[in-house]
Motif scaffolding. Sequence first.
Motif, PDB file in Angstrom:
ATOM      1  N   UNK A 116      66.519   2.195  -8.725  1.00  0.00           N
ATOM      2  CA  UNK A 116      67.158   2.606  -7.472  1.00  0.00           C
ATOM      3  C   UNK A 116      66.152   2.781  -6.341  1.00  0.00           C
ATOM      4  N   UNK A 117      64.923   3.195  -6.671  1.00  0.00           N
ATOM      5  CA  UNK A 117      63.912   3.406  -5.630  1.00  0.00           C
ATOM      6  C   UNK A 117      62.988   2.195  -5.553  1.00  0.00           C
ATOM      7  N   UNK A 118      62.437   1.892  -4.373  1.00  0.00           N
ATOM      8  CA  UNK A 118      61.469   0.795  -4.265  1.00  0.00           C
ATOM      9  C   UNK A 118      60.274   1.036  -5.196  1.00  0.00           C
ATOM     10  N   UNK A 119      59.725  -0.047  -5.738  1.00  0.00           N
ATOM     11  CA  UNK A 119      58.586   0.064  -6.639  1.00  0.00           C
ATOM     12  C   UNK A 119      58.946   0.490  -8.045  1.00  0.00           C
ATOM     13  N   UNK A 120      60.239   0.425  -8.382  1.00  0.00           N
ATOM     14  CA  UNK A 120      60.716   0.892  -9.683  1.00  0.00           C
ATOM     15  C   UNK A 120      61.346  -0.254 -10.471  1.00  0.00           C
ATOM     16  N   UNK A 121      61.017  -0.308 -11.752  1.00  0.00           N
ATOM     17  CA  UNK A 121      61.653  -1.262 -12.668  1.00  0.00           C
ATOM     18  C   UNK A 121      62.201  -0.487 -13.860  1.00  0.00           C
ATOM     19  N   UNK A 122      63.356  -0.916 -14.336  1.00  0.00           N
ATOM     20  CA  UNK A 122      64.008  -0.321 -15.505  1.00  0.00           C
ATOM     21  C   UNK A 122      64.183  -1.412 -16.545  1.00  0.00           C
ATOM     22  N   UNK A 123      64.082  -1.049 -17.795  1.00  0.00           N
ATOM     23  CA  UNK A 123      64.253  -2.017 -18.887  1.00  0.00           C
ATOM     24  C   UNK A 123      64.917  -1.311 -20.055  1.00  0.00           C
ATOM     25  N   UNK A 124      65.777  -2.024 -20.770  1.00  0.00           N
ATOM     26  CA  UNK A 124      66.413  -1.467 -21.963  1.00  0.00           C
ATOM     27  C   UNK A 124      66.448  -2.530 -23.055  1.00  0.00           C
ATOM     28  N   UNK A 125      66.298  -2.072 -24.295  1.00  0.00           N
ATOM     29  CA  UNK A 125      66.450  -2.948 -25.448  1.00  0.00           C
ATOM     30  C   UNK A 125      66.883  -2.123 -26.643  1.00  0.00           C
ATOM     31  N   UNK A 126      67.352  -2.820 -27.667  1.00  0.00           N
ATOM     32  CA  UNK A 126      67.778  -2.143 -28.890  1.00  0.00           C
ATOM     33  C   UNK A 126      66.997  -2.697 -30.074  1.00  0.00           C
ATOM     34  N   UNK A 127      66.868  -1.875 -31.078  1.00  0.00           N
ATOM     35  CA  UNK A 127      66.353  -2.301 -32.365  1.00  0.00           C
ATOM     36  C   UNK A 127      67.129  -1.517 -33.417  1.00  0.00           C
ATOM     37  N   UNK A 128      67.968  -2.207 -34.151  1.00  0.00           N
ATOM     38  CA  UNK A 128      68.888  -1.584 -35.112  1.00  0.00           C
ATOM     39  C   UNK A 128      69.739  -0.551 -34.380  1.00  0.00           C
ATOM     40  N   UNK A 129      69.709   0.710 -34.807  1.00  0.00           N
ATOM     41  CA  UNK A 129      70.535   1.740 -34.174  1.00  0.00           C
ATOM     42  C   UNK A 129      69.738   2.590 -33.178  1.00  0.00           C
ATOM     43  N   UNK A 130      68.678   2.012 -32.615  1.00  0.00           N
ATOM     44  CA  UNK A 130      67.842   2.713 -31.643  1.00  0.00           C
ATOM     45  C   UNK A 130      67.944   2.017 -30.285  1.00  0.00           C
ATOM     46  N   UNK A 131      68.307   2.778 -29.256  1.00  0.00           N
ATOM     47  CA  UNK A 131      68.349   2.291 -27.881  1.00  0.00           C
ATOM     48  C   UNK A 131      67.118   2.826 -27.161  1.00  0.00           C
ATOM     49  N   UNK A 132      66.362   1.921 -26.529  1.00  0.00           N
ATOM     50  CA  UNK A 132      65.137   2.294 -25.825  1.00  0.00           C
ATOM     51  C   UNK A 132      65.285   1.916 -24.358  1.00  0.00           C
ATOM     52  N   UNK A 133      64.980   2.875 -23.491  1.00  0.00           N
ATOM     53  CA  UNK A 133      64.999   2.630 -22.050  1.00  0.00           C
ATOM     54  C   UNK A 133      63.620   2.981 -21.494  1.00  0.00           C
ATOM     55  N   UNK A 134      63.029   2.049 -20.760  1.00  0.00           N
ATOM     56  CA  UNK A 134      61.708   2.229 -20.166  1.00  0.00           C
ATOM     57  C   UNK A 134      61.856   2.168 -18.654  1.00  0.00           C
ATOM     58  N   UNK A 135      61.221   3.100 -17.953  1.00  0.00           N
ATOM     59  CA  UNK A 135      61.236   3.119 -16.489  1.00  0.00           C
ATOM     60  C   UNK A 135      59.808   3.235 -15.982  1.00  0.00           C
ATOM     61  N   UNK A 136      59.515   2.512 -14.913  1.00  0.00           N
ATOM     62  CA  UNK A 136      58.207   2.644 -14.266  1.00  0.00           C
ATOM     63  C   UNK A 136      58.415   2.682 -12.765  1.00  0.00           C
ATOM     64  N   UNK A 137      57.766   3.640 -12.102  1.00  0.00           N
ATOM     65  CA  UNK A 137      57.769   3.729 -10.646  1.00  0.00           C
ATOM     66  C   UNK A 137      56.322   3.848 -10.214  1.00  0.00           C
ATOM     67  N   UNK A 138      55.880   2.973  -9.299  1.00  0.00           N
ATOM     68  CA  UNK A 138      54.483   2.983  -8.887  1.00  0.00           C
ATOM     69  C   UNK A 138      54.292   2.869  -7.395  1.00  0.00           C
ATOM     70  N   UNK A 139      53.145   3.357  -6.940  1.00  0.00           N
ATOM     71  CA  UNK A 139      52.752   3.216  -5.544  1.00  0.00           C
ATOM     72  C   UNK A 139      51.320   2.712  -5.493  1.00  0.00           C
ATOM     73  N   UNK A 140      51.019   2.025  -4.409  1.00  0.00           N
ATOM     74  CA  UNK A 140      49.655   1.573  -4.132  1.00  0.00           C
ATOM     75  C   UNK A 140      49.349   2.042  -2.717  1.00  0.00           C
ATOM     76  N   UNK A 141      48.471   3.016  -2.613  1.00  0.00           N
ATOM     77  CA  UNK A 141      48.274   3.669  -1.323  1.00  0.00           C
ATOM     78  C   UNK A 141      49.523   4.464  -1.011  1.00  0.00           C
ATOM     79  N   UNK A 142      50.068   4.254   0.177  1.00  0.00           N
ATOM     80  CA  UNK A 142      51.290   4.970   0.561  1.00  0.00           C
ATOM     81  C   UNK A 142      52.536   4.123   0.333  1.00  0.00           C
ATOM     82  N   UNK A 143      52.364   2.904  -0.156  1.00  0.00           N
ATOM     83  CA  UNK A 143      53.492   1.977  -0.306  1.00  0.00           C
ATOM     84  C   UNK A 143      53.899   1.815  -1.770  1.00  0.00           C
ATOM     85  N   UNK A 144      55.195   1.604  -2.026  1.00  0.00           N
ATOM     86  CA  UNK A 144      55.622   1.307  -3.396  1.00  0.00           C
ATOM     87  C   UNK A 144      55.053  -0.040  -3.836  1.00  0.00           C
ATOM     88  N   UNK A 145      54.766  -0.167  -5.115  1.00  0.00           N
ATOM     89  CA  UNK A 145      54.313  -1.467  -5.627  1.00  0.00           C
ATOM     90  C   UNK A 145      55.479  -2.446  -5.549  1.00  0.00           C
TER      91      UNK A 145
END
Length: 196
Positions: free
Chosen positions: A147-176
């Motif tokens: 939802x925010x600039x510079x942010x990526x979300x990812x989801x995957x499953x393995x058997x009965x496990x749901x995994x969600x990964x989020x990363x939000x980054x900035x470089x200087x004062x700006x979002x990556x």
Amino acid sequence: MGPLVRVLVVGAGAVVLSAAAIGGGLWLAGDDPDVPESGDVHTAAPGCGMVSDGLVTGLVPGAVPETSEHGPLAGGDNAVCAWSSAGAADGPRGVLRVDMSARFTDATGEEPLSGDQRTQEAYAALVPVRGEAVELPSGEGQVWHGQAPGTAELAFTTDNLLVRVSYAGTSGAQPVGFDDARDLTVEFAEQLGEAL
């Protein structure tokens, strides 16, 4: 009936009632969606300790643990881990978060739902239509703009496990840029998937 016989009868009755209560409790637990069944590969969500410091700091230099939570989830078990390099003196800064939830088999309805099926349903509800398919060691995942600039979300499953990964980054004062956030998120998911 003598006092000794009365004591023996009462004692034997208490043993029978206790055995019935324990046996009944075990039988009822077999239909409890909050308890893993024999077909559930993941009987709990992996803890944050299974993510190596080297993996995190290799992708987010200077990152330190911020969140390490583990507890029950309705019909499963959940762990949330987050690392941040927000306090780093120089270079890009970022926050990496992973949410792992093990879903257990639910046999309370007419048709039992396996933990794998419940995980796939949760995955389908989580992933937006605009997601991009990515190949991971555990199978296919989806990555999308957060939802925010510079942010990526990812989801995957393995058997009965749901995994969600989020990363939000900035470089200087700006979002990556999204491509940088996406690449970091996918690389983390690939390495995490191999560890799972």
